[in-house]
Design a protein around this motif. Structure first.
Motif, mmCIF file in Angstrom:
data_model
loop_
_atom_site.group_PDB
_atom_site.id
_atom_site.type_symbol
_atom_site.label_atom_id
_atom_site.label_comp_id
_atom_site.label_asym_id
_atom_site.label_seq_id
_atom_site.Cartn_x
_atom_site.Cartn_y
_atom_site.Cartn_z
ATOM 1 N N GLY A 115 12.388 -32.176 4.931
ATOM 2 C CA GLY A 115 12.048 -31.369 3.758
ATOM 3 C C GLY A 115 11.095 -32.097 2.834
ATOM 4 N N TRP A 116 11.327 -33.413 2.655
ATOM 5 C CA TRP A 116 10.468 -34.236 1.799
ATOM 6 C C TRP A 116 9.061 -34.341 2.391
ATOM 7 C CZ3 TRP A 116 8.610 -39.348 2.906
ATOM 8 C CH2 TRP A 116 7.970 -39.965 1.831
ATOM 9 N N MET A 117 8.984 -34.537 3.701
ATOM 10 C CA MET A 117 7.678 -34.643 4.356
ATOM 11 C C MET A 117 6.947 -33.294 4.348
ATOM 12 S SD MET A 117 8.432 -37.159 7.593
ATOM 13 C CE MET A 117 6.696 -37.280 8.024
ATOM 14 N N MET A 118 7.695 -32.213 4.539
ATOM 15 C CA MET A 118 7.073 -30.887 4.541
ATOM 16 C C MET A 118 6.510 -30.558 3.170
ATOM 17 S SD MET A 118 6.444 -28.534 6.732
ATOM 18 C CE MET A 118 5.113 -27.472 6.221
ATOM 19 N N ALA A 119 7.191 -30.961 2.121
ATOM 20 C CA ALA A 119 6.675 -30.743 0.762
ATOM 21 C C ALA A 119 5.344 -31.467 0.577
ATOM 22 C CB ALA A 119 7.697 -31.222 -0.274
ATOM 23 N N GLY A 120 5.242 -32.682 1.129
ATOM 24 C CA GLY A 120 3.989 -33.429 1.047
ATOM 25 C C GLY A 120 2.854 -32.729 1.785
ATOM 26 N N VAL A 121 3.170 -32.178 2.959
ATOM 27 C CA VAL A 121 2.151 -31.475 3.744
ATOM 28 C C VAL A 121 1.665 -30.233 3.004
ATOM 29 C CG1 VAL A 121 1.739 -30.145 5.853
ATOM 30 C CG2 VAL A 121 2.948 -32.325 5.977
ATOM 31 N N THR A 122 2.585 -29.417 2.520
ATOM 32 C CA THR A 122 2.185 -28.179 1.844
ATOM 33 C C THR A 122 1.413 -28.461 0.559
ATOM 34 O OG1 THR A 122 4.376 -28.079 0.791
ATOM 35 C CG2 THR A 122 4.059 -26.799 2.783
ATOM 36 N N GLN A 123 1.825 -29.491 -0.171
ATOM 37 C CA GLN A 123 1.084 -29.832 -1.381
ATOM 38 C C GLN A 123 -0.303 -30.380 -1.048
ATOM 39 O OE1 GLN A 123 1.915 -29.003 -4.524
ATOM 40 N NE2 GLN A 123 3.575 -27.973 -3.431
ATOM 41 N N GLY A 124 -0.405 -31.081 0.096
ATOM 42 C CA GLY A 124 -1.719 -31.548 0.535
ATOM 43 C C GLY A 124 -2.641 -30.392 0.877
ATOM 44 N N VAL A 125 -2.111 -29.383 1.574
ATOM 45 C CA VAL A 125 -2.894 -28.189 1.903
ATOM 46 C C VAL A 125 -3.297 -27.464 0.619
ATOM 47 C CG1 VAL A 125 -2.821 -25.914 3.007
ATOM 48 C CG2 VAL A 125 -1.878 -27.907 4.191
ATOM 49 N N THR A 126 -2.344 -27.329 -0.309
ATOM 50 C CA THR A 126 -2.625 -26.662 -1.586
ATOM 51 C C THR A 126 -3.710 -27.403 -2.353
ATOM 52 O OG1 THR A 126 -0.317 -25.942 -1.697
ATOM 53 C CG2 THR A 126 -1.592 -25.836 -3.722
ATOM 54 N N TYR A 127 -3.598 -28.727 -2.369
ATOM 55 C CA TYR A 127 -4.604 -29.543 -3.061
ATOM 56 C C TYR A 127 -5.991 -29.329 -2.451
ATOM 57 C CZ TYR A 127 -7.140 -33.723 -4.570
ATOM 58 O OH TYR A 127 -8.087 -34.573 -5.088
ATOM 59 N N SER A 128 -6.056 -29.303 -1.124
ATOM 60 C CA SER A 128 -7.342 -29.098 -0.440
ATOM 61 C C SER A 128 -7.926 -27.734 -0.774
ATOM 62 C CB SER A 128 -7.164 -29.232 1.076
ATOM 63 O OG SER A 128 -6.718 -30.525 1.421
ATOM 64 N N LEU A 129 -7.078 -26.698 -0.766
ATOM 65 C CA LEU A 129 -7.558 -25.346 -1.074
ATOM 66 C C LEU A 129 -8.079 -25.271 -2.505
ATOM 67 C CD1 LEU A 129 -4.811 -23.120 0.621
ATOM 68 C CD2 LEU A 129 -7.212 -23.305 1.299
ATOM 69 N N ARG A 130 -7.316 -25.829 -3.450
ATOM 70 C CA ARG A 130 -7.742 -25.754 -4.851
ATOM 71 C C ARG A 130 -9.012 -26.578 -5.079
ATOM 72 N NH1 ARG A 130 -2.091 -25.389 -6.913
ATOM 73 N NH2 ARG A 130 -1.860 -23.207 -7.504
ATOM 74 N N ARG A 131 -9.111 -27.722 -4.420
ATOM 75 C CA ARG A 131 -10.322 -28.539 -4.569
ATOM 76 C C ARG A 131 -11.535 -27.781 -4.040
ATOM 77 N NH1 ARG A 131 -9.626 -32.589 -0.893
ATOM 78 N NH2 ARG A 131 -10.910 -31.367 0.532
ATOM 79 N N GLU A 132 -11.385 -27.154 -2.871
ATOM 80 C CA GLU A 132 -12.503 -26.412 -2.290
ATOM 81 C C GLU A 132 -12.875 -25.210 -3.152
ATOM 82 O OE1 GLU A 132 -12.262 -25.442 1.829
ATOM 83 O OE2 GLU A 132 -11.463 -27.400 2.403
ATOM 84 N N ILE A 133 -11.859 -24.543 -3.726
ATOM 85 C CA ILE A 133 -12.144 -23.411 -4.613
ATOM 86 C C ILE A 133 -12.904 -23.887 -5.843
ATOM 87 C CG2 ILE A 133 -11.078 -21.746 -6.171
ATOM 88 C CD1 ILE A 133 -8.874 -21.378 -4.082
ATOM 89 N N SER A 134 -12.459 -25.018 -6.417
ATOM 90 C CA SER A 134 -13.129 -25.567 -7.599
ATOM 91 C C SER A 134 -14.584 -25.911 -7.294
ATOM 92 C CB SER A 134 -12.367 -26.801 -8.085
ATOM 93 O OG SER A 134 -13.032 -27.410 -9.166
ATOM 94 N N GLU A 135 -14.813 -26.542 -6.142
ATOM 95 C CA GLU A 135 -16.186 -26.888 -5.757
ATOM 96 C C GLU A 135 -16.993 -25.631 -5.448
ATOM 97 O OE1 GLU A 135 -15.479 -29.472 -2.490
ATOM 98 O OE2 GLU A 135 -14.922 -31.198 -3.738
ATOM 99 N N LYS A 136 -16.320 -24.646 -4.858
ATOM 100 C CA LYS A 136 -16.999 -23.394 -4.501
ATOM 101 C C LYS A 136 -17.487 -22.667 -5.744
ATOM 102 C CE LYS A 136 -18.126 -20.016 -1.634
ATOM 103 N NZ LYS A 136 -18.975 -20.144 -0.450
ATOM 104 N N ILE A 137 -16.665 -22.664 -6.793
ATOM 105 C CA ILE A 137 -17.033 -21.975 -8.026
ATOM 106 C C ILE A 137 -18.375 -22.472 -8.544
ATOM 107 C CG2 ILE A 137 -16.430 -21.780 -10.480
ATOM 108 C CD1 ILE A 137 -13.527 -21.506 -9.641
ATOM 109 N N ASN A 138 -18.595 -23.785 -8.443
ATOM 110 C CA ASN A 138 -19.845 -24.359 -8.938
ATOM 111 C C ASN A 138 -21.043 -24.017 -8.054
ATOM 112 O OD1 ASN A 138 -18.523 -25.634 -11.090
ATOM 113 N ND2 ASN A 138 -17.974 -27.382 -9.823
ATOM 114 N N ARG A 139 -20.788 -23.545 -6.839
ATOM 115 C CA ARG A 139 -21.891 -23.207 -5.933
ATOM 116 C C ARG A 139 -22.137 -21.704 -5.852
ATOM 117 N NH1 ARG A 139 -19.024 -26.859 -2.555
ATOM 118 N NH2 ARG A 139 -18.400 -25.132 -1.202
ATOM 119 N N LEU A 140 -21.275 -20.928 -6.501
ATOM 120 C CA LEU A 140 -21.452 -19.477 -6.453
ATOM 121 C C LEU A 140 -22.500 -19.034 -7.465
ATOM 122 C CD1 LEU A 140 -17.770 -18.216 -6.187
ATOM 123 C CD2 LEU A 140 -19.535 -18.013 -4.441
ATOM 124 N N PRO A 141 -23.287 -18.042 -7.122
ATOM 125 C CA PRO A 141 -24.259 -17.511 -8.088
ATOM 126 C C PRO A 141 -23.553 -16.727 -9.182
ATOM 127 C CG PRO A 141 -24.262 -16.180 -6.089
ATOM 128 C CD PRO A 141 -23.347 -17.349 -5.816
#
Length: 618
Positions: A115-141
């Motif tokens: 359970g502890w390891m799975m929480a780390g994995v899901t938070q890592g995926v969430t972090y990646s998605l939010r980071r990409e969204i944040s970077e994407k916002i700056n590249r959108l017209p």
């Protein structure tokens, strides 16, 4: 900032719908494959998680059989003691219970670790998605944000990513453990008695059918509940945000009436949804209990006639309880996976939106060796054509040349294209045709970062962030010292009012910037522009929403800032641009007159008509 009529209206508000219960992905398998790509960096961790989950589940499955052995030993001992042929073997029973304790402790440890390891994995995926969204916002017209509500964009960043995170954390480990549990429990049940297993399996389809019927009938109510909840929240937010306007127009009764109507719909959908979903547990429990009764009756018969141990019957009853639960959970997880895929699909749609054209591979530099800008401020437009919709051109063959240090005023009726010109100048939008030059360099040959560093903007809607006055001014140049910030405020005629605040430059500006006046906010944005030391300035209706006295103070700050800089001033109050070097009169995307105030008044044309209309009463 004055909005042009031709520009797609930007929709605001917090009614971002997010994911509603029951929403399904258009391409379930494709979205899941994309989601799996985000899990690939965690492949090794996922293998460990699966192994630990399997170990935890196996130990849990073994437990009832071991406990059954203790029950059988106790029953045999009681029977021997009753017949006088022996006694209860407590040592054997304690040994079995000790083994059982170790099994359950190991199961708990493995479950905790996975359970502890799975929480780390899901938070890592969430972090990646939010980071990409944040970077994407700056590249959108900016055109993308013209089409989408703010709430819709925020919903993808918050609600949808949270849905993906929570669902992944639950579904991956739960589906896997449920499958292992079903297989393992079925194996243990068959080892005890195939007759009892058949009896137990008879009720499984009945439970599944009952659950499916309840889900089918409750789903529309849940969807209606989520939709109506969004409407209620949106109404409350609108009424809170526009509270003064609502009060001014005596809209209280209308607002309360609309709220009551929405609240009534929410109540209707809510209680029906909760009632229908609440039926699932008692119905499935009833069917399950019928199965338990059948197993008990058959177990008693087999115990008497076939010598089935009492402990085995006890273990079997526990296995029956364990068997039904993962089947129900798996059905629920499949529904959750549908919502997960739908949320992930909305996130991926955002990440796959068409981006603004990239900066040139080998851009022209407008900086010296020390990194300072070398822009002088000469600006020219050559045959510029532009439309927010390519099929509806609103700027037609616009051409003009402005020398450095000049003050250029752009006037005209609403929708004439004034704000559009400055947006094109800063390359917020790309041209349909033509070119814009800064010091003879096509702006498309520069990086957007360098180009925008050359500009300073002071808009009608003064934007300040939560933080101190010092931090808001320093936003213009993050490496500025406190002394430079204070000097910029003094040049903008803002230092005096700042020092009258409770904590001076360390005064906290709240989220809505309501603890300072509109005029004070404008002075802070001028100070911010001073600090950035731009070569070209843009003022878009910078004094249109303040009183006359504050306007005079802001005008002083603006005049001080414009010294030695090329300045573009958009103004509806024509009295503020009488001293401009050049006045461009625009109408429907075309320049209809050019000159200074005296020249244009002498022509008695378009500008004179605009000017006289403002002072006709006088």
């Amino acid at each position: 900032m004055s909005q042009q009529n031709h520009q797609p209206a930007q929709r605001r508000g917090g009614r971002g719908r997010g994911m509603m219960q029951g929403d399904k992905a258009k391409d379930f398998s494709g979205t899941i494959r994309k989601l799996i790509r985000y899990l690939k960096p965690y492949t090794f961790r996922l293998i460990i998680i699966i192994l630990f989950a399997a170990a935890s589940t196996v130990f849990t499955i073994i437990g009832p059989r071991v406990l059954g052995s203790a029950t059988t030993a106790l029953a045999e001992g009681l029977a021997a003691k009753y017949t006088g042929t022996g006694s209860i073997d407590f040592e054997r029973i304690f040994s079995i219970l000790r083994t059982l304790g170790i099994i359950y402790v190991l199961s708990m440890i493995f479950s905790y670790i996975q359970g502890w390891m799975m929480a780390g994995v899901t938070q890592g995926v969430t972090y990646s998605l939010r980071r990409e969204i944040s970077e994407k916002i700056n590249r959108l017209p900016l055109a993308y944000f013209d089409r989408q509500t703010h709430g819709e964009v925020l919903s993808r960043i918050t609600n949808d990513v949270d849905t993906v995170s929570q669902s992944l954390n639950q579904s991956i480990q739960q589906i896997f453990t449920s499958v292992i549990t079903v297989i393992g429990v079925l194996y243990m049940m068959l080892r005890i008695s195939w007759q009892l297993t058949v009896m137990a399996l008879i009720v499984v389809p009945l439970s599944g059918i009952a659950a499916a019927v309840v889900v089918k009938h409750s789903q529309p109510y849940f969807k209606a509940q989520q939709k109506t909840l969004g409407n209620v929240n949106g109404h409350i937010e609108e009424m809170y945000g526009g509270h003064i306007v609502m009060k001014a127009f005596n809209g209280e009764e209308r607002s309360v009436r609309e709220f009551n109507e929405l609240n009534e719909k929410l109540y209707e959908a809510g209680w029906k949804a909760q009632f229908m979903s609440g039926l699932m547990q008692p119905v499935t429990n009833l069917i399950g209990n019928i199965g338990y009764v059948g197993c008990c009756v058959l177990g008693g018969y087999l115990s008497i006639h076939n010598g089935l141990a009492i402990g085995d019957i006890q273990a079997f009853i526990q296995y029956v309880r364990s068997f039904n639960q993962p089947i129900t959970q798996t059905a629920q997880m499949m529904n959750i996976l549908q919502s997960t895929a739908a949320a992930a699909e909305r996130v991926f749609e955002f990440l796959e939106e068409e981006e603004e054209s990239p900066d040139p591979v080998n851009p022209v530099s407008i900086r010296d060796e020390a990194g300072n800008l070398t822009v002088r401020g000469n600006v020219s437009f050559e045959n510029v054509c532009f439309g927010y919709d390519p099929n509806e051109i609103i700027i037609h063959n616009f051409s003009a040349y402005f020398n450095q240090g000049k003050q250029i005023a752009i006037v005209g009726p609403t929708g004439a294209g004034k704000t559009t010109i400055v947006k094109l100048l800063m390359r917020f939008y790309d041209l349909n045709s033509g070119a814009i030059y800064i010091d003879g360099i096509d702006t498309r040959q520069l990086t957007r970062s360098d180009l925008r560093d050359a500009f300073g903007m002071v808009l009608q809607d003064a934007w300040l962030s939560s933080g101190t006055v010092m931090e808001n001014i320093r936003y213009g140049r993050m490496d500025a010292t406190d002394e430079e910030v204070i000097r910029a405020a003094d040049n903008a005629y803002a230092d005096h009012f700042i020092r009258t605040l409770e904590n001076g430059y360390q005064t906290e500006i709240n989220e809505e910037s309501t603890n300072i006046s509109q005029g004070q906010k404008q002075l802070l944005t001028i100070a911010r522009a001073f600090l950035s030391d731009p070569k070209i300035l843009i003022f878009d209706e910078a004094t249109s929403s303040v009183d006359t006295r504050t306007e005079a103070l802001i005008q002083k700050g603006i005049e001080n800032l414009m010294k030695g800089r090329t300045s573009f001033v958009i103004a509806h109050r024509l009295s503020t641009i009488r001293n401009a070097d050049i006045i461009l009169c625009m109408d429907h995307g075309d320049i209809v007159e050019v000159g200074n105030h005296e020249e244009l008044m002498a022509k008695n044309g378009f500008y004179a008509s605009l000017y006289n209309s403002q002072f006709a009463e006088g």
